[in-house]
Design a protein around this motif. Structure first.
Motif, PDB file in Angstrom:
ATOM      1  N   UNK A 186       0.793  -1.234   0.000  1.00  0.00           N
ATOM      2  CA  UNK A 186       0.000   0.000   0.000  1.00  0.00           C
ATOM      3  C   UNK A 186       0.828   1.289   0.000  1.00  0.00           C
ATOM      4  N   UNK A 187       2.092   1.237   0.445  1.00  0.00           N
ATOM      5  CA  UNK A 187       2.914   2.452   0.472  1.00  0.00           C
ATOM      6  C   UNK A 187       4.319   2.130  -0.020  1.00  0.00           C
ATOM      7  N   UNK A 188       4.642   2.624  -1.195  1.00  0.00           N
ATOM      8  CA  UNK A 188       5.958   2.363  -1.777  1.00  0.00           C
ATOM      9  C   UNK A 188       6.858   3.578  -1.662  1.00  0.00           C
ATOM     10  N   UNK A 189       8.134   3.298  -1.499  1.00  0.00           N
ATOM     11  CA  UNK A 189       9.120   4.371  -1.349  1.00  0.00           C
ATOM     12  C   UNK A 189      10.425   3.946  -2.003  1.00  0.00           C
ATOM     13  N   UNK A 247       8.898   8.751   0.146  1.00  0.00           N
ATOM     14  CA  UNK A 247       7.649   8.245  -0.402  1.00  0.00           C
ATOM     15  C   UNK A 247       7.580   8.400  -1.920  1.00  0.00           C
ATOM     16  N   UNK A 248       7.090   7.340  -2.544  1.00  0.00           N
ATOM     17  CA  UNK A 248       6.957   7.320  -3.997  1.00  0.00           C
ATOM     18  C   UNK A 248       5.496   7.241  -4.415  1.00  0.00           C
ATOM     19  N   UNK A 249       4.714   6.344  -3.766  1.00  0.00           N
ATOM     20  CA  UNK A 249       3.309   6.190  -4.147  1.00  0.00           C
ATOM     21  C   UNK A 249       2.517   5.534  -3.027  1.00  0.00           C
ATOM     22  N   UNK A 250       1.210   5.800  -3.031  1.00  0.00           N
ATOM     23  CA  UNK A 250       0.251   5.170  -2.130  1.00  0.00           C
ATOM     24  C   UNK A 250      -0.814   4.532  -2.994  1.00  0.00           C
ATOM     25  N   UNK A 270       9.957  -0.914  -0.374  1.00  0.00           N
ATOM     26  CA  UNK A 270      10.641  -0.566  -1.622  1.00  0.00           C
ATOM     27  C   UNK A 270      10.239  -1.429  -2.810  1.00  0.00           C
ATOM     28  N   UNK A 271       9.339  -2.399  -2.603  1.00  0.00           N
ATOM     29  CA  UNK A 271       8.916  -3.280  -3.684  1.00  0.00           C
ATOM     30  C   UNK A 271       9.890  -4.394  -3.982  1.00  0.00           C
TER      31      UNK A 271
END
Length: 254
Positions: free
Chosen positions: A105-108, A124-127, A150-151
């Motif tokens: 849910x929260x990528x950085x 932060x990159x995306x939510x 970080x995926x």
């Protein structure tokens, strides 16, 4: 658009059981859709000391090496997050604790090394708006820990104020969002030792002046930057206030 409130609670409130209980009573009673983001830095520092892991701070920001990442994962994602979730469940709130890795849910991205190597700290990159919007639509209250993802398999320590701003901006695509930063002070203060010196309104222009004359300093600077960033990203209203008075404090405007 349906209204939704994103509350971020931090500072001494998270570390004080009585203050946290009082805050959660108010949060549970808050009507409508809501999301909670929490901090826990002081608890992480305490547990790190107990485990013999040194704490290193630069300009108020935690250096997160591999050992400290284990500590903040345990404290933020476990001790604090699940304690808050359990307390909300006891108050009849159907809460779900999340880190950035949960449901992705929260990528950085790991902060690049410039003058300082912050280690496993995430920018932060995306939510994932769809996931969070679906949860709140189902009556679930997400409780977000300050840990992004970080995926590639690694959690990253990420500032809770930044996460709250990012989550609020993402949900502003679907809801009319109010973002409230709650801590132990009555708002942004002219005199840090006088709770009666609240600045009722701060704009982008007055923020620059307050920083220049030293009225706003330290950790309040990035907090206000995050507040302004949220407004620029579509959030309807932002306030900074005491945990037991979410309707008061300092209102932020562009």
């Amino acid at each position: 658009m349906e209204k939704l409130t994103v509350l971020k609670v931090g500072g001494a409130v998270v570390e004080d059981p009585e203050a946290l209980d009082a805050f959660l009573d108010g949060f549970a009673a808050l009507p409508g859709l809501k999301v909670l983001v929490h901090g826990g830095g002081r608890a992480a520092t305490k547990v790190a000391a107990q485990l013999g892991v040194p704490t290193r701070m630069v300009e108020g920001r935690r250096i997160t090496d591999a050992d400290m990442l284990r500590v903040v994962t345990m404290v933020y994602g476990g001790l604090v997050n699940k304690g808050v979730v359990a307390a909300l469940q006891a108050r009849g709130v159907n809460a779900l604790g999340l880190t950035g890795a949960d449901l992705g849910c929260m990528r950085a991205v790991k902060r690049p090394v410039k003058d300082i190597d912050y280690g496993f700290v995430g920018d932060m990159e995306s939510v994932d708006t769809s996931i969070l919007a679906d949860l709140v639509a189902r009556g679930v209250v997400p409780v977000m820990a300050p840990l992004s993802f970080d995926g590639k398999g690694s959690l990253l320590n990420t500032n809770a104020d930044t996460i709250a701003s990012s989550v609020a901006k993402a949900l502003a695509e679907r809801f009319e969002v109010t973002l409230v930063y709650c801590f132990e002070k009555a708002g942004v203060l002219k005199d840090p030792d006088d709770d009666g010196s609240v600045i009722p309104l701060i704009t982008k222009d007055s923020f620059a002046s307050l920083v220049a004359d030293g009225t706003v300093a330290g950790g309040m600077i990035p907090k206000l930057q995050n507040a302004l960033d949220a407004l620029e990203g579509g959030v309807s209203e932002v306030r900074i206030t005491r945990a037991d008075a979410p309707e008061g404090g300092t209102r932020i405007l562009l």
